[in-house]
Design a protein around this motif. Structure first.
Motif, PDB file in Angstrom:
ATOM      1  N   ALA A  14     -14.570  -1.914  -4.549  1.00  0.00           N
ATOM      2  CA  ALA A  14     -13.724  -2.947  -4.460  1.00  0.00           C
ATOM      3  C   ALA A  14     -12.267  -3.125  -4.667  1.00  0.00           C
ATOM      4  N   GLY A  15     -12.426  -2.208  -6.322  1.00  0.00           N
ATOM      5  CA  GLY A  15     -11.203  -2.055  -6.862  1.00  0.00           C
ATOM      6  C   GLY A  15     -10.147  -0.613  -6.298  1.00  0.00           C
ATOM      7  N   ALA A  16     -11.424  -0.277  -5.719  1.00  0.00           N
ATOM      8  CA  ALA A  16     -10.787   1.286  -5.572  1.00  0.00           C
ATOM      9  C   ALA A  16      -9.897   1.116  -4.240  1.00  0.00           C
ATOM     10  N   ILE A  17     -10.812   0.382  -3.156  1.00  0.00           N
ATOM     11  CA  ILE A  17      -9.881  -0.146  -1.501  1.00  0.00           C
ATOM     12  C   ILE A  17      -8.554  -0.595  -2.061  1.00  0.00           C
ATOM     13  N   ALA A  18      -8.717  -1.496  -2.993  1.00  0.00           N
ATOM     14  CA  ALA A  18      -7.949  -2.392  -3.050  1.00  0.00           C
ATOM     15  C   ALA A  18      -6.331  -1.644  -3.588  1.00  0.00           C
ATOM     16  N   GLN A  19      -6.690  -0.601  -4.423  1.00  0.00           N
ATOM     17  CA  GLN A  19      -5.558  -0.069  -5.098  1.00  0.00           C
ATOM     18  C   GLN A  19      -5.089   0.383  -4.193  1.00  0.00           C
ATOM     19  N   SER A  20      -5.783   1.374  -3.241  1.00  0.00           N
ATOM     20  CA  SER A  20      -5.278   1.832  -1.799  1.00  0.00           C
ATOM     21  C   SER A  20      -4.317   1.438  -1.538  1.00  0.00           C
ATOM     22  N   SER A  21      -5.150   0.021  -1.474  1.00  0.00           N
ATOM     23  CA  SER A  21      -4.167  -0.457  -0.421  1.00  0.00           C
ATOM     24  C   SER A  21      -2.683  -0.805  -0.732  1.00  0.00           C
ATOM     25  N   ILE A  22      -2.659  -1.071  -1.723  1.00  0.00           N
ATOM     26  CA  ILE A  22      -1.195  -1.612  -2.594  1.00  0.00           C
ATOM     27  C   ILE A  22      -1.051  -0.979  -3.299  1.00  0.00           C
ATOM     28  N   TYR A  23      -0.816   0.340  -3.145  1.00  0.00           N
ATOM     29  CA  TYR A  23      -0.759   1.763  -4.300  1.00  0.00           C
ATOM     30  C   TYR A  23       0.843   1.599  -4.258  1.00  0.00           C
ATOM     31  N   PRO A  24       1.772   2.588  -3.000  1.00  0.00           N
ATOM     32  CA  PRO A  24       2.782   1.995  -3.118  1.00  0.00           C
ATOM     33  C   PRO A  24       4.015   0.992  -3.808  1.00  0.00           C
TER      34      PRO A  24
END
Length: 501
Positions: free
Chosen positions: A322-332
């Motif tokens: 879940a953390g990887a998905i969230a981080q991928s979404s807001i990484y910019p």
């Protein structure tokens, strides 16, 4: 056979403490009728050994699932294979697939503490007995509605003396060798990820009780946690910006200290410059928390069949994904935060201007620089943070939880601070490499670097210590960040009408 093994002491002291004190002076046995049975007296250990031998049907010195099934059936207790497997998994410390005598004793002692917490939470009148109305109320609090006839049927299955109430001994005898997991009261009081914000949203999300989900309290908890994180990050933003500057610019030739770093920032841009990068850091809380929570709930359904009985390793897997998905979404937004924190006076007019200039000069790939070390950092951070927090939580519950699972403010703050510190320490080298990769284009003429080449360069030029640049201000902000987020969270809970069921 089962009843004779267990202590017959009452679950709580007599209501008249003065009478209890006077009786203790004249008759010690009246205060402690078990003679140390539950407390580990020698007679109690002999009775446990007798029960162990009865259950050990194949006489190999260990209790496997089959031994428990046959042995308990002989004693009139019927458990499903799944329940018996959970018992073995919970007590099997050496992972050999069975319980030896020491593991069996330890499991029963730990199990009794959990049963006592459940009994106390059900005993609403605090009279040492559970009646039908208390069972109905407790199940209603957990989102399960039953009739009085159904509650009385539950009572009759445990009631030995026909009083239509259950005392502690009847409760414990009935639930002996029956797995108890995720007591709602423990879930209620020991929230971690929602309450504490130290600037890195990489922790495994908290569990919510059935009642919290059904009444909509879960989103109020998340809103309170988001507001607490915003205040906490704003208050500790100067330390966070100093950490970023030290991660990127500090070296053997440029040994930046804390006082010198603050002086340099104020001299370059005034006191207001201490908060550069904080706006985007606060702004990303809402989308990251929402995406992570929704992803976690979906992944939980795939990882475990019952949403409220995920084990630690299952929570880690679900939380990390879940953390990887969230981080991928807001990484910019993470890249923007680093660039805004490192910017010089007049370099960008705001967040949108910064994003436009990065896109024009470096292209879309610039918004994902440092992505790989960031993803790799999730597992050590989330894993160690969760492991340390659960270890501290279970140690407190084992030793001090008698009448309630509520640890109090200071215990909760201490556990949160220690687990966050350990998690950050383990993942810090990856965080430093990520920040340098995010910042590389802000340094004119900087060559394109990969994660492995940057690690090698730091170790070659600065040694292992170079991987921990900026660690001091990072740790300095943990205690104030945890404390501020807790205080704000508790106040926002009251404002939003969050109830403790």
């Amino acid at each position: 056979m089962v009843s004779s093994v267990l202590c017959r002491c009452v679950a709580s002291p007599p209501p008249d403490s003065a009478a209890a004190a006077s009786s203790s002076a004249s008759s010690p046995a009246s205060v402690d009728p078990c003679g140390g049975a539950v407390c580990g007296g020698p007679d109690h250990r002999l009775r446990l050994w007798s029960l162990f031998q009865t259950l050990d049907v194949n006489r190999d010195g260990g209790l496997c699932v089959n031994d428990l099934a046959v042995g308990l059936r002989r004693l009139g207790l019927h458990r499903t294979e799944g329940e018996l497997r959970k018992i073995v998994q919970a007590g099997d410390k050496d992972l050999d697939g069975q319980l030896d005598f020491e593991e069996f004793v330890h499991y029963l002692q730990d199990h009794e503490k959990k049963l006592r917490l459940v009994f106390k939470s059900l005993d609403k009148k605090n009279d040492g007995r559970i009646d039908a109305q208390e069972i109905m109320q407790s199940l209603r609090d957990l989102g399960v509605k039953i009739s009085e006839q159904q509650a009385e049927k539950i009572l009759k299955s445990m009631d030995k003396n026909g009083t239509m109430t259950i005392d502690w001994n009847e409760w414990r005898d009935y639930h002996l060798l029956h797995p108890v997991e995720n007591i709602p009261e423990i879930i209620l009081y020991w929230k971690h990820s929602t309450i504490f914000d130290v600037g890195e949203n990489l922790t495994v999300p908290d569990e919510f009780t059935v009642e919290e989900r059904q009444t909509g309290m879960w989103w109020r908890h998340l809103v309170a946690g988001g507001g607490a994180g915003a205040v906490s990050r704003t208050c500790t933003a100067p330390l966070d910006r100093l950490k970023v500057l030290m991660q990127v610019h500090a070296s053997r030739s440029n040994n930046m200290c804390i006082v010198g770093g603050f002086t340099q920032m104020i001299r370059e841009g005034g006191a207001k410059s201490l908060w550069r990068g904080n706006g985007i850091n606060v702004l990303k809380i809402a989308p990251e928390s929402a995406i992570k929570f929704m992803a976690y709930e979906q992944i939980k359904r795939l990882v475990g069949s019952d949403q409220e009985t995920l084990r630690i390793h299952e929570r880690l897997v679900a939380g990390s994904l879940a953390g990887a998905i969230a981080q991928s979404s807001i990484y910019p937004m993470e890249v923007l935060k680093t660039r805004m924190a490192l910017r010089k006076t007049g370099q960008y007019s705001g967040m949108l201007d910064c994003a436009r200039k990065i896109l024009a000069r470096e292209g879309m790939t610039a918004f994902y620089k440092g992505y790989v070390p960031n993803m790799l950092g999730i597992i050590p951070y989330a894993g160690i943070d969760l492991a340390v927090y659960e270890t501290l939580k279970n140690a407190w519950l084992q030793r001090y939880a008698v009448n309630s699972a509520d640890p109090g403010v200071f215990v909760l703050l201490a556990c949160g601070t220690m687990s966050s510190t350990c998690g950050q320490l383990a993942s810090y080298p990856l965080a430093l490499v990520r920040t340098r990769m995010q910042a590389q284009a802000s340094i004119e003429g900087a060559p394109e670097v990969t994660m492995s080449s940057l690690f090698k360069q730091i170790l070659r030029t600065e040694g292992a210590f170079g991987l921990y640049r900026g660690l001091a201000p990072n740790f300095m902000k943990v205690i104030p960040a945890v404390s501020i987020s807790y205080v704000v969270y508790e106040n926002l809970k009251i404002t939003l009408g969050v109830q403790s069921w």
